[in-house]
Design a protein around this motif. Structure first.
Motif, mmCIF file in Angstrom:
data_model
loop_
_atom_site.group_PDB
_atom_site.id
_atom_site.type_symbol
_atom_site.label_atom_id
_atom_site.label_comp_id
_atom_site.label_asym_id
_atom_site.label_seq_id
_atom_site.Cartn_x
_atom_site.Cartn_y
_atom_site.Cartn_z
ATOM 1 N N ILE A 35 0.983 7.091 -6.817
ATOM 2 C CA ILE A 35 -0.073 8.022 -7.241
ATOM 3 C C ILE A 35 0.372 9.476 -7.083
ATOM 4 C CG2 ILE A 35 -2.051 6.458 -6.954
ATOM 5 C CD1 ILE A 35 -2.662 7.708 -4.295
ATOM 6 N N PRO A 42 0.388 10.052 -0.514
ATOM 7 C CA PRO A 42 0.685 11.043 -1.534
ATOM 8 C C PRO A 42 0.703 12.468 -0.950
ATOM 9 C CG PRO A 42 -1.612 10.409 -1.664
ATOM 10 C CD PRO A 42 -0.996 9.555 -0.600
ATOM 11 N N MET A 101 0.841 -1.213 0.000
ATOM 12 C CA MET A 101 0.000 0.000 0.000
ATOM 13 C C MET A 101 0.871 1.256 0.000
ATOM 14 S SD MET A 101 -3.070 1.032 -0.239
ATOM 15 C CE MET A 101 -4.320 -0.112 0.347
ATOM 16 N N ALA A 144 1.931 1.876 -3.410
ATOM 17 C CA ALA A 144 0.795 2.410 -4.177
ATOM 18 C C ALA A 144 0.628 3.910 -3.920
ATOM 19 C CB ALA A 144 -0.489 1.662 -3.803
ATOM 20 N N LYS A 145 0.694 4.296 -2.660
ATOM 21 C CA LYS A 145 0.479 5.704 -2.312
ATOM 22 C C LYS A 145 1.629 6.589 -2.813
ATOM 23 C CE LYS A 145 -3.376 4.849 -0.112
ATOM 24 N NZ LYS A 145 -4.629 4.991 -0.875
#
Lengths: 443, 484
Positions: free
Chosen positions: B404, B461, B397, B400-401
């Motif tokens: 983005i 992000p 995760m 992923a963050k």
């Protein structure tokens, strides 16, 4: 026409990095016995040839007639702004909002959809939409079985026949009992219904206005259902809620509707979207996506997919439903549509549907031989009985460029000369008068 | 960032739509007891207010037109603009479905040709005998598939059938669907190569198994070499083979499920055939069957006689209806338009480039991430952040963050469930080498950051206005609608 960008030298370069000689080697894990035996597909087209051929094809569909056809699918206004906004590629080409920070647009719009659905239906909570009005009702039926742990559903004979068929299929594969309580003319058979409601009934599904166009008061039935701890499931027509009793004030437990009338095209029946709203206490039994508002790590408001423990990607075989997609783009269109229509606009639009339909009704009832079949008040559609077979009358009006309505003889026994006719805000007095004249001419 | 809802922007008596005139004599209103007591509290805005609100909202979205979007298992490919132009033709979009009820075939010949064309293309692409377009999504197709399987066994009086075999790497919709139709799930674990464990499968296979549901290639991006054997063994017990076509994009023109022996399948045409995902729908999941199941298909079909199409409404053994009319017809139209434009070579090329892109990513990232199954993959590859998690407490995760924040949509994370800290990457064929390289570079930078400053991940992000939702709060202090 390929939509790939790879140049031959790039392909070579990429294969080298992978350590292969040719693209065919990429498929080496597939044994020969599993390889395709044929693939006889025509060559591709450039976009102009494709457009021309589809344009020709589209002309084989007759859509230039003045539409008085309804039956759950209506020719309503669609503001240009709906197409413009929903067509924005930021909405159009996004996926399910799994990464919340990268999907705040979709998530907030759906939160607003849920809020609008609650206002419209008078219910406490709403999901983020289902496939369509029919499957939403089927999901509501299953939901009522989960909530009550009872195994029998009663279905009012006035529910859209297409929906009844869907519900029947869904229920029969789960061994859930169901019974359709046939109407007496255009009215629900209240006495029969009362005799059927007992401690084994999970829910009763009714529709208002019903498929015959009739508007009824279901408040007594809802009370009886509740006294037996059974649920009331209502199928509705969103535009009618501008003036008709909403689900919340009727105290129904689950509210469903098809969302086509809220800024969506007819699309030959799909895609549309399904609304499902209910009471807060049933939230854990709701199928489909739900959007919630929360805070981020810096205490800023943001929107997320929530209550996901109900869903298939987490709970797998214990999920409330197998549903994965909602009909987001269509629900978005409804959100934009309702935001533009506003509080007074919805009432005005509903009233206009009612008034134009009443005008048509009164003009038609002046014609010898035509009877209005409905004993109940109607919203924007009603059934006429004529001396002619429905099939013949529809065909003759077709030739005069009218789409007269739904041929009820195709659905119900004993309806050989009956047609369901709808009038929306789009039909002008001139069009209505010309329909009346055309009918007068052919009778 | 301004996240005021549309309700907060409402001003009393502002109007956004001028309705057509009420040009008829008015009648008395409906009786009081049938009428709504209080107006629905819809917001009141001008058209321009609404335009600005939703345009601003749209700018908060990632989308395939704007961002690399390698969500594994979702096939986010480019949707050609001509498709929408075709779908918007009034002759298609304004067609009333009750023309079907009325048997007015003459008014809908074009629409029926669209459906017939799509069914024929799908049959040729998959090797199945017949298709129905009625399922409105992939999961809906699965549900129909299970209904057909159930009908088959009932017809044959196979009363002992109560289980469906599903590998542990499957999509969540598979087991959810099986339960929905009243069967029990037998889960088979994946072996060290990512295949469904063959020995275990043979052990669990018996007369009580109604069907085997497989995704091919599976969610690990792996093509099962023993697929034909699996089909043959299942058929020995009169269990039917269900093909979950979510990953068809990998094998167009290379593999046809019907040729291998699958009895029933669905295909998510919105994935493989580039209809817009619309932020999560509409989709369409046509179902294909072989001769064993044809008679049970939903009871609205079409047939052609003397160059004219007719409705087929009298299908004696049909399971009934699962959706209104022909399902999501508008999506069927988009799918066939795309197919015709792509053509044979285009389709084969699409699969080749999808697989090339995935393997290229796998090759580039292999030195930096755990690779649970190190072999040639199909259209997607699955990595794991297991070591990063162990060494630096940086999770899938977190990666992923991080991504983005650089305008790259994250891959699917934590799926399949069989891979710890899974990162599932599906680039699709329409991405060029440069965007793929940019993505790989950023993935490698993420690993470098993990090695040097792992705590920094918690701040990502940084540039999207919001950062890391409190999901627990979302449930505990449930707020699913605006109260105003």
């Amino acid at each position: 026409m390929p939509y790939t960008a790879h140049t031959p030298s790039e392909v070579k370069e990429m294969l080298e990095v992978i350590g292969l000689q040719s693209e065919d080697e990429l498929f080496s894990p597939i044994p020969n016995e599993a390889k395709a035996k044929a693939f006889d597909i025509p060559d591709g087209l450039d976009e102009w040839s494709a457009f021309d051929s589809f344009k020709e094809l589209s002309k084989k569909n007759k859509v230039d007639k003045i539409c008085f056809m309804g039956g759950g699918y209506y020719d309503h206004i669609i503001p240009s702004a709906v197409d413009a906004l929903a067509g924005r590629s930021e909405f159009y080409t996004a996926y399910t909002p799994y990464q919340a920070e990268a999907s705040q647009g979709t998530l907030q719009a759906l939160y607003e959809y849920q809020s609008l659905a609650c206002e419209l239906s008078g219910m406490e909570i709403s999901n983020a939409s289902l496939y369509d009005g029919g499957t939403a009702l089927a999901e509501a039926a299953l939901m009522s079985v989960r909530i009550t742990r009872r195994n029998k559903i009663l279905i009012d004979g006035g529910v859209n026949p297409e929906y009844i068929k869907i519900i029947k299929t869904y229920l029969s594969f789960r061994d859930i009992e169901f019974e359709v309580i046939e109407n007496i003319k255009d009215s629900s058979d209240i006495e029969k219904l009362k005799s059927k409601i007992d401690e084994n009934i999970a829910s009763y599904i009714f529709q208002n206005p019903n498929f015959f166009g009739s508007v009824q008061d279901f408040s007594e039935i809802v009370d009886i259902l509740h006294s037996h701890k059974a649920l009331a499931v209502m199928s509705s027509y969103p535009i009618s809620l501008g003036i008709l009793q909403d689900g919340g004030s009727l105290d129904v437990d689950i509210f469903c509707a098809d969302g086509q009338s809220l800024g969506n095209y007819l699309n030959f029946g799909g895609p549309s979207f399904g609304m499902l709203a209910t009471k807060q206490k049933y939230i854990r039994d709701v199928p489909g996506r739900i959007i919630g508002k929360t805070l981020d790590k810096n205490n800023k408001e943001m929107f997320v997919l929530t209550m996901q423990a109900r869903e298939q990607h987490i709970r797998r075989h214990r999920a409330t439903s197998n549903i994965c997609t909602n009909q987001n783009l269509l629900a978005l269109r409804a959100t934009i549509f309702l935001s533009m229509l506003g509080k007074n606009g919805l009432v005005d639009m509903a009233n206009m549907n009612y008034q134009k339909s009443e005008y048509l009704k009164s003009e038609l009832s002046k014609i010898d031989g035509i009877d209005i079949y409905n004993d109940n008040p109607t919203f924007n559609e009603f059934i006429i009985s004529t001396p002619k077979l429905a099939t013949k009358l529809i065909d003759e009006l077709n030739k005069k460029d009218f789409l007269l309505g739904v041929n009820m003889s195709k659905i119900y026994d004993g309806f050989d000369n009956k047609v369901l006719i709808a009038t929306t805000e789009k039909r002008t007095k001139k069009e209505i008068d010309s329909l009346v004249n055309a009918i007068r001419e052919v009778l | 960032m301004n996240s005021k809802t549309i309700f907060e922007k409402s001003q009393e008596n502002r109007v956004g739509i001028k309705l057509p005139p009420l040009d008829v004599d008015t009648s008395p209103i409906l009786p009081e007891y049938l009428r709504r007591k209080a107006k629905a509290k819809l917001p009141e805005l001008s058209e321009f207010d609404v335009i600005r609100h939703f345009t601003n909202l749209s700018s908060k979205n990632f989308s395939i037109d704007k961002n690399f979007y390698p969500l594994g298992s979702c096939t986010m490919k480019y949707n050609p603009k001509i498709i929408e132009k075709i779908a918007s033709l009034e002759g298609f979009s304004s067609l009333h479905p009750h023309l079907i009820t009325n048997d007015e075939e003459d008014s809908v010949q074009g629409a029926l040709e669209v459906i017939d064309d799509l069914q024929n293309y799908l049959c040729e692409i998959t090797g199945m005998e017949a298709f129905t377009t009625t399922p409105q999504a992939g999961a809906h197709g699965e549900m129909l598939g299970m209904m057909l399987i159930d009908s088959y066994h009932k017809e044959k009086n196979n009363k002992q059938k109560k289980y469906v075999i599903i590998p542990d790497s499957s999509h969540g919709t598979n087991p959810a669907t099986v339960t929905m139709i009243g069967y029990k799930v037998i889960t088979i674990k994946s072996d060290e190569n990512g295949y469904m464990d063959f020995e275990e499968f043979k052990k669990k296979m018996n007369d009580e198994v109604a069907a085997v549901m497989l995704t091919v290639p599976n969610t690990l991006g792996i093509f099962n070499k023993k697929i034909k054997d699996l089909c043959d063994i299942a058929h020995e017990y009169d269990a039917l083979m269900y093909y979950d076509g979510a990953n068809m994009n990998a094998i167009l023109g290379v593999v046809r499920p019907g040729d291998i022996g699958f009895d029933v399948m669905h295909i998510n045409v919105h994935k493989t055939f580039a209809t817009p995902h619309g932020g999560g729908g509409p989709g369409s999941g046509p179902v294909g069957v072989n001769h064993k199941l044809k008679e049970f298909l939903p009871d609205l079909g079409i047939y052609k006689k003397d160059d004219k199409y007719f409705f087929n409404k009298n299908m004696e053994n049909s399971i009934g209806k699962i959706s209104p009319f022909f399902g999501n017809y508008g999506i069927s139209l988009r799918a066939i338009a795309y197919m015709k434009i792509l053509g044979k070579e285009g389709m084969q090329n699409a699969s080749k480039k999808a697989v090339l892109n995935a393997n290229y990513i796998l090759a580039r990232l292999k030195p930096y991430f755990d690779v649970p199954y190190d072999m040639i993959c199909m259209h997607e590859c699955v990595l794991s952040a297991k070591s990063l998690k162990k060494k630096y407490e940086v999770s899938a995760m977190d990666i992923a963050k991080y991504l983005i924040d650089f305008n790259l949509h994250a891959p699917t994370v934590y799926f399949p469930l069989t891979v710890p800290e899974a990162i599932m990457i599906e680039p699709t064929e329409t991405e060029n080498k440069q965007s793929i390289d940019e993505f790989c570079d950023k993935m490698i930078e993420a690993v470098k950051l993990a090695e040097t400053n792992p705590k920094e991940f918690l701040n990502y992000p940084k540039t999207l206005g919001v950062c890391r939702p409190d999901d627990t709060r979302a449930i505990k202090e449930l707020d699913v609608r605006s109260i105003h």
